[in-house]
Scaffold this active site. Structure first.
Site, PDB file in Angstrom:
ATOM      1  N   ASP A 292      22.335 135.005 132.843  1.00 16.18           N
ATOM      2  CA  ASP A 292      23.360 134.426 131.985  1.00 16.18           C
ATOM      3  C   ASP A 292      24.595 135.324 132.132  1.00 16.18           C
ATOM      4  O   ASP A 292      24.529 136.413 132.684  1.00 16.18           O
ATOM      5  CB  ASP A 292      22.893 134.325 130.527  1.00 16.18           C
ATOM      6  CG  ASP A 292      23.744 133.322 129.730  1.00 16.18           C
ATOM      7  OD1 ASP A 292      24.874 133.009 130.166  1.00 16.18           O
ATOM      8  OD2 ASP A 292      23.298 132.860 128.669  1.00 16.18           O
TER       9      ASP A 292
HETATM   10  C1  NOJ Z   1      26.771 131.896 128.294  1.00 19.31           C
HETATM   11  C2  NOJ Z   1      25.861 130.771 127.940  1.00 19.31           C
HETATM   12  O1  NOJ Z   1      24.733 131.276 127.265  1.00 19.31           O
HETATM   13  C3  NOJ Z   1      25.423 129.957 129.151  1.00 19.31           C
HETATM   14  O2  NOJ Z   1      24.675 128.866 128.720  1.00 19.31           O
HETATM   15  C4  NOJ Z   1      26.611 129.529 129.942  1.00 19.31           C
HETATM   16  O3  NOJ Z   1      26.216 128.738 131.038  1.00 19.31           O
HETATM   17  C5  NOJ Z   1      27.377 130.752 130.392  1.00 19.31           C
HETATM   18  N1  NOJ Z   1      27.797 131.523 129.227  1.00 19.31           N
HETATM   19  C6  NOJ Z   1      28.597 130.429 131.212  1.00 19.31           C
HETATM   20  O4  NOJ Z   1      29.585 129.942 130.396  1.00 19.31           O
END
Ligand code: NOJ
Length: 886
Positions: A292
């Protein structure tokens, strides 16, 4: 509030980055915080090495081509394609490095699960929770097809979805709405259908977040707190939280995203037990595991644990300076021998193979949009401070006719909870008084708050990275006014002090809502999770309903919500005739709803979670966890398998509305139910197939010459952009260190010998025998009503043999199907199926799926508390049952 908005100008964006780094501290929390002991019995055991990709025959062609390409890459090219180029360092929310010399492009990774985020001319589809509430597999797939077409049309290589984690363990959890419901089977089937639809368009799906991200607050590591540890026992992990990921891997997802938190004490992006063991060996995942965003906490450890791509490339702290644990550091780690070359080759081959597998080598369009600005021209590298200018937005319209599927999902999700005296549908000539700001688009504009980080006006989606911009918003009040002759709208959440006395036939429609989202924003005191609002309607919605019910004899309540709401303050009031949950409908919120209200369509949605009478009906272990200064909050899943209806049933707590509940304007009856045995089940599955030899093994695994890592001479570096090259002196030094004979201090249990794989493992989803169909169930569904056509949902729940050594929930959903629209008195035959996995438990001693001995009962009906038929696997007979299992 920390804003990481793409819409900000470069200077402000840098300030935002600084704000984030201030919040998180000055150096990596992972490095300085002690890791708290997890409670006994929760283990993230060492699991090494990373299984090579390429041993699933379905991926063989892609791997052969990929290995050929990777064999021609320099070390710096391999590490470049495995890393992000940095926050706001390209058009998309994530951008990889490239190997252009060999024709391998930079890849664009873009949010989010319900539509292409931060851009225009797209469709804002209904959210995952809405999609789950349709219980319509075909629509789940069609939404995926449309999403895939839009991501491809915008030139995004990756769709950062679907989300099947969080699973919905915590009713207050902030991002449950991005997924499909509080049940692993509903999540698994909806996730797999989405992946199929998206990937058939050539877009790489990214199933997320693995695993245990059941709460938003305190998910991230910082200097004052480590991300919380989700402590999950082996059986619960397999039967609940890993289950939908297995479905997604089985459906062929090209990518998986880890989550911010830890599982059993080990941060997910460097958790060898999770990535190497469960995802890559047991589930036999052949694609790419990425972090993530800013969840990358270490260089060597994460590589050894099986991570293939870090996103967006930077270290969490200090992200403003352009530092990374990978890129140039991964190059250094390869040269000095700490990360073995076979791991570098494996991650590069996995990335290239996934690109080939999805056919992205054939004229895949580059990004034609920018996450960073809506202007036509802007900085090519927005967070570089000084950047050349590019044409960044071409405003390509990718909507096609996708509004049709978006509306169908929004409408088929609408769940009629209550309809006293068949009050709905109503005629368009009835005088209507409409209450609640949620009936109308935010007066400041549908997209007035960045990433929907406010709850003003109609709630069509939650907030954060799972949101998208509305191209338009068909709101209910406009639709009501279009259709009905006499509509008065009171645009307030406070009941007006003086309104004309309603006539006996007047109807009040009251709109209320409940919002949640990502922890990057706090909205009305809610830090992502519904920590402030709990399961009560926002903006005093309960008081609004009660006031309307005191004045009007006919009240219809419409709820837009991210998850369960406690309805007790008003649900039994005699004037509250009907209640519709419209979930989070996306752009098509208006007609999809009013056609139901006026009877042009029949409701067919069913709850993807239970609605309890009180939040206290759930176990305290699923409450939100709290702050742990200089430590790691321990979120221990002591409730085990018992979440949502599994818990309520076990503890004899009758919900207000059960999981799977949903009324129609008509009624349906099941008949001619029969069970057919398809595959004879042995206690243990047949032996798994052996892994075929991976082409990764044939790549050159010797540390290359340091010159493969040198910056090209005269190269013009952009400040903060992440590169995989090293200065020649650094590369030479790293190479020399690697030749010095000093061994890196590898983690306990480290090994470089490829394993045969666990007995439960197998290609793309685990032992293929787990997917064998054990039984099919056939039933006739008849529309027994007099006046409305409608669609029925048939749900199959399994009850495990009594007296078994395995303590198992009374019933668990295993399959479902929605009929086509049935005219009155007409019927259709449906078929559901149960696989070996559906009838197995995870045996923690045998480390395998075991079919317990004895009689299984398969319950069939229209909700988890409305199961009127039961089949026995012992006798093969099916019969009507008044008693039901719960
Ligand atoms: C954090 C989020 O938890 C995730 O779901 C997302 O794809 C990424 N940021 C990118 O924005």
């Amino acid at each position: 509030m920390v804003v990481l908005s793409a819409d900000l100008p470069a200077g402000l964006r840098m300030l935002s980055l600084l704000a984030l780094s201030n919040l998180a501290g000055l150096s990596s929390g992972a490095a300085i915080l002690p890791r708290d002991d997890v409670p006994a019995g929760y283990v993230a055991a060492p699991y090494y090495p990373t299984p090579y990709g390429g041993w699933d025959d379905d991926w063989a062609d892609a791997y052969t081509k990929a290995a050929d390409l990777v064999s021609q890459m320099t070390l710096a090219e391999k590490t470049n394609i495995s890393s992000g180029t940095g926050f706001f360092m390209g058009p998309c929310v994530g951008n990889t490095g490239s190997a252009l010399r060999l024709g391998f492009p930079q890849l664009c990774l873009q949010d989010g699960p319900l539509g292409v985020r931060t851009t225009d001319n797209i469709t804002a589809f209904p959210a995952g929770i809405t999609t789950g509430a349709t219980w319509n597999k075909q629509l789940m797939y069609e939404r995926g097809v449309a999403l895939g077409q839009e991501f491809k049309g915008k030139g995004a290589n990756f769709y950062l979805g679907p989300s099947v984690g969080p699973l919905g363990r915590k009713p207050r959890g902030g991002r449950n709405w991005e997924g499909f419901g509080a049940d692993p089977v509903l999540q698994g089937i909806a996730g797999a259908q989405t992946i199929k639809g998206v990937q058939e368009q050539g877009v790489i799906a990214t199933l997320k977040h693995a695993i245990g991200n059941e709460q938003e607050e305190y998910r991230m590591y910082s200097v004052i707190q480590a991300g919380y540890s989700s402590n999950i026992d082996d059986r619960t992990l397999h039967e609940l939280y890993l289950w939908p990921f297995a479905d997604g891997v089985h459906a062929g997802t090209g990518a998986l995203m880890t989550s911010y938190n830890a599982v059993n004490g080990s941060a997910d992006s460097q958790n060898a037990y999770l990535i190497n063991g469960l995802l890559k060996d047991e589930l036999g995942f052949q694609g790419i595991v990425m972090t993530d965003w800013l969840a990358h906490l270490s260089g060597v450890s994460s590589a050894l644990a099986g991570l293939d791509m870090n996103m967006p490339g930077d270290t969490l702290i200090p992200i403003v300076l352009g530092t990374s644990y990978w890129m140039y550091e991964l190059t250094r780690s390869a040269l000095n021998g700490s990360v073995p070359m076979d791991r570098i080759n494996d991650m590069a081959t996995r990335i290239v193979a996934t690109w080939y597998k999805l056919g992205q080598d054939q004229d895949y369009p580059p990004p034609n949009f920018s996450s960073n600005t809506r202007d036509r021209e802007g900085p090519c590298y927005p967070s570089a401070l000084i950047s050349p200018t590019c044409v960044v937005n071409q405003y390509v319209n990718v909507q096609a006719d996708h509004a049709t599927v978006a509306k169908a999902v929004a409408q088929e999700a609408i769940t009629l909870l209550k309809n006293n005296g068949s009050f709905l549908p109503i005629s368009t000539s009835v005088p209507l008084s409409v209450f609640g700001t949620d009936a109308q688009t935010d007066p400041a504009g549908a997209n007035s708050c960045t990433d929907k980080s406010c709850n003003r006006g109609l709630l069509g989606m939650g907030w954060g990275s799972g949101s998208a911009d509305y191209p338009y918003l068909d709101d209910p009040i406009s639709s009501l006014k279009r259709k009905a002759g006499n509509v008065t709208y009171y645009d307030s959440d406070t009941f007006p002090s003086s309104i004309p006395t309603p006539g006996a036939n007047d109807v009040a429609i009251v709109f209320i809502n409940s919002d949640s989202g990502e922890n990057s924003y706090t909205v009305e005191g809610n830090h992502g999770d519904r920590d402030a609002s709990g399961l009560s309607a926002w903006h005093n919605g309960d008081a609004l309903v009660k006031a309307a019910a005191a004045k009007y004899s006919n009240v219809v309540v419409v709820i837009h919500t991210v998850g369960p709401l406690v309805l007790e303050p008003w649900i039994d009031l005699p004037s509250v005739k009907s209640v519709l949950v419209a979930h989070l409908p996306g752009q098509e919120a208006g007609d999809s709803l009013t056609e139901i209200i006026f009877g042009e369509a029949t409701p067919s949605g069913h709850l993807p979670y239970s609605i309890p009478k009180s939040e206290d009906d759930y176990p305290s272990s699923t409450d939100l966890i709290t702050f742990e200064f200089l430590g790691q909050a321990q979120d221990t899943y002591t409730e085990g398998l018992y979440i949502d209806y599994r818990y309520l049933n076990k503890n004899g707590k009758t919900p207000r509305y059960a999981f799977g509940h949903g009324l129609s304007y008509t009624t349906f009856a099941l008949s001619s139910v029969s069970l057919t045995s398809v595959t004879e089940l042995t206690t243990l599955p047949p032996t798994r197939p052996a892994k075929s030899t991976s082409v990764v093994a044939s790549l050159n695994q010797t540390i290359p010459a340091a010159s493969e890592a040198y910056y090209p001479s005269g190269f013009n570096r952009i400040w903060r952009y992440l590169y995989s090259w090293l200065d020649s002196g650094e590369a030479d030094a790293a190479y020399a260190a690697g030749q010095s004979g000093t061994e890196y201090a590898y983690p306990a249990g480290y090994s470089e010998t490829q394993k045969a794989g666990p007995p439960a493992g197998g290609p793309s989803g685990g032992n293929p025998a787990l997917w064998d169909v054990a039984y099919t169930i056939s039933a006739t569904v008849r529309n027994t009503g007099a006046s409305h056509a409608g669609k029925a949902v048939v749900q199959a729940y399994v009850q495990y043999p009594s007296g078994s050594a395995y303590d198992t929930p009374v019933i668990q959903l295993r399959d479902f199907i929605k009929t086509d629209s049935l005219a009155t008195s007409s019927s259709s035959t449906v078929e559901l199926s149960l696989t070996r996995r559906d009838l197995s438990v995870w045996d923690t001693t045998l480390q395998n799926w075991v079919v317990p001995a004895g009689e299984f009962k398969i319950w069939l009906g229209q909700a988890s508390d409305d199961l009127g038929w039961v089949c026995s696997t012992s006798t093969g007979a099916c019969q009507e049952s008044d008693a039901g299992p719960v």
